[in-house]
Design a protein around this motif. Structure first.
Motif, PDB file in Angstrom:
ATOM      1  N   LEU A 149       0.727  -1.212   0.040  1.00  0.00           N
ATOM      2  CA  LEU A 149      -0.034   0.013   0.012  1.00  0.00           C
ATOM      3  C   LEU A 149       0.958   1.194   0.018  1.00  0.00           C
ATOM      4  O   LEU A 149       1.961   1.281   0.581  1.00  0.00           O
ATOM      5  CB  LEU A 149      -0.777  -0.112   1.149  1.00  0.00           C
ATOM      6  N   PRO A 150       0.635   2.295  -0.707  1.00  0.00           N
ATOM      7  CA  PRO A 150       1.377   3.538  -0.656  1.00  0.00           C
ATOM      8  C   PRO A 150       1.188   4.381   0.810  1.00  0.00           C
ATOM      9  O   PRO A 150      -0.009   4.117   1.426  1.00  0.00           O
ATOM     10  CB  PRO A 150       0.858   4.336  -1.952  1.00  0.00           C
ATOM     11  N   ASP A 151       1.946   5.012   1.009  1.00  0.00           N
ATOM     12  CA  ASP A 151       1.844   5.991   1.997  1.00  0.00           C
ATOM     13  C   ASP A 151       1.328   7.307   1.437  1.00  0.00           C
ATOM     14  O   ASP A 151       1.749   7.727   0.538  1.00  0.00           O
ATOM     15  CB  ASP A 151       2.880   6.087   3.009  1.00  0.00           C
ATOM     16  N   SER A 152       0.984   8.252   2.676  1.00  0.00           N
ATOM     17  CA  SER A 152       0.370   9.707   2.220  1.00  0.00           C
ATOM     18  C   SER A 152       1.512  10.400   1.225  1.00  0.00           C
ATOM     19  O   SER A 152       1.194  11.470   0.640  1.00  0.00           O
ATOM     20  CB  SER A 152      -0.156  10.548   3.472  1.00  0.00           C
ATOM     21  N   LYS A 153       2.728  10.337   1.710  1.00  0.00           N
ATOM     22  CA  LYS A 153       3.782  10.835   1.108  1.00  0.00           C
ATOM     23  C   LYS A 153       4.098  10.681  -0.421  1.00  0.00           C
ATOM     24  O   LYS A 153       4.454  11.569  -0.898  1.00  0.00           O
ATOM     25  CB  LYS A 153       5.242  10.950   1.912  1.00  0.00           C
ATOM     26  N   THR A 154       3.993   9.388  -0.815  1.00  0.00           N
ATOM     27  CA  THR A 154       4.061   9.115  -2.354  1.00  0.00           C
ATOM     28  C   THR A 154       2.773   9.189  -2.944  1.00  0.00           C
ATOM     29  O   THR A 154       2.694   9.591  -4.269  1.00  0.00           O
ATOM     30  CB  THR A 154       4.539   7.629  -2.441  1.00  0.00           C
TER      31      THR A 154
END
Length: 266
Positions: A149-154
């Motif tokens: 899952l991606p994080d909010s920064k990417t």
């Protein structure tokens, strides 16, 4: 971050404050309606650089003369660019000044397109693909195998607005899609592939991409309705997985809009 930028920030910690304040202003400002209190703070901080020993900082102080509450957002962004350039690599991608205000998620028009990401290693690639999915209006993303899952920064918040589902195996994802009448196309450099720009897409579509290094297994390619490739003119025979998916998704969207418009006219 380079040593020179580190030293600059040690001597002038107000640069970080200027950057942070500029981002805050941009997020709430509208054309001709800038928050006067915050704008005045920014002008005072820029004024403090007038007598700095570094010429580039002295030049930054001159930005204050162009800032006023009735300016446009584009006007403001243009004058903040030198700040980004001066700080250079100390800025993360998620901290760059945005080019315009985002629209509410409820206004995003979804299209019958699904991205299938099989064993993608890079969270940065996944984040980029989530941002692409948001831009195109993709219905869903399938995270297959060990794709993270991606994080909010990417993903810059699109991990919340873009629907995603996890599947242990590619076969499970494909079965789910076929039960919903999706055509499944792999993006891969294979001998029996077709050029993206010579492909006529019809109806709901899934685009499948594989591991950055190994691609999609030959056994999995046999499960697809077709294999797409991008014509390459350079030395390399492929693009980064997120770049290849971007080109393909927008070509699919172009065809979808064209066909949808013709149906509307009939």
């Amino acid at each position: 971050m380079s040593d020179s930028i580190n030293e600059l920030l040690k001597k002038h910690p107000e640069l970080k404050v200027i950057k942070k304040l500029a981002l805050e202003i941009e997020q709430v400002a509208e054309d001709g309606n800038f928050p006067e209190n915050q704008l005045q703070k920014l002008i005072l901080l820029l004024s403090s650089l007038e007598h700095a020993e570094v010429f580039d900082l002295q030049k930054l102080s001159q930005i204050k003369d162009h800032l006023h509450p009735k300016m446009t957002l584009r006007h403001f962004q243009n004058f903040m660019v030198p700040i980004e350039r001066l700080l250079g690599r100390s800025l993360r991608e998620d901290e760059f000044l945005v080019t315009s205000k985002d629209q509410p998620a409820k206004k995003v028009q979804k299209v019958p397109l699904v991205f299938v990401l099989e064993n993608i290693r890079s969270a940065f690639n996944v984040g980029s693909i989530f941002r692409l999915a948001d831009a195109v209006g993709v219905e869903s993303i399938h995270l297959v195998g060990y794709t993270p899952l991606p994080d909010s920064k990417t993903a810059l918040g699109t991990e919340v607005t873009v629907h995603s589902q996890a599947f242990a195996r590619l076969e499970d994802s494909l079965l789910y899609l076929r039960n919903r009448n999706y055509k499944v196309w792999a993006l891969e450099t294979a001998e029996n592939s077709s050029s993206l720009f010579e492909t006529n897409f019809e109806g709901p579509t899934a685009l499948v991409v594989g591991n950055e290094r190994f691609g999609i297994e030959a056994s999995a390619l046999r499960l697809m309705d077709g294999i797409l490739t991008l014509p390459m003119s350079g030395m390399k025979n492929s693009l980064n997985v997120s770049n290849a998916l971007s080109v393909s998704a927008f070509e699919w969207k172009r065809q979808w809009i064209q066909k949808f418009s013709k149906k509307e006219q009939k």
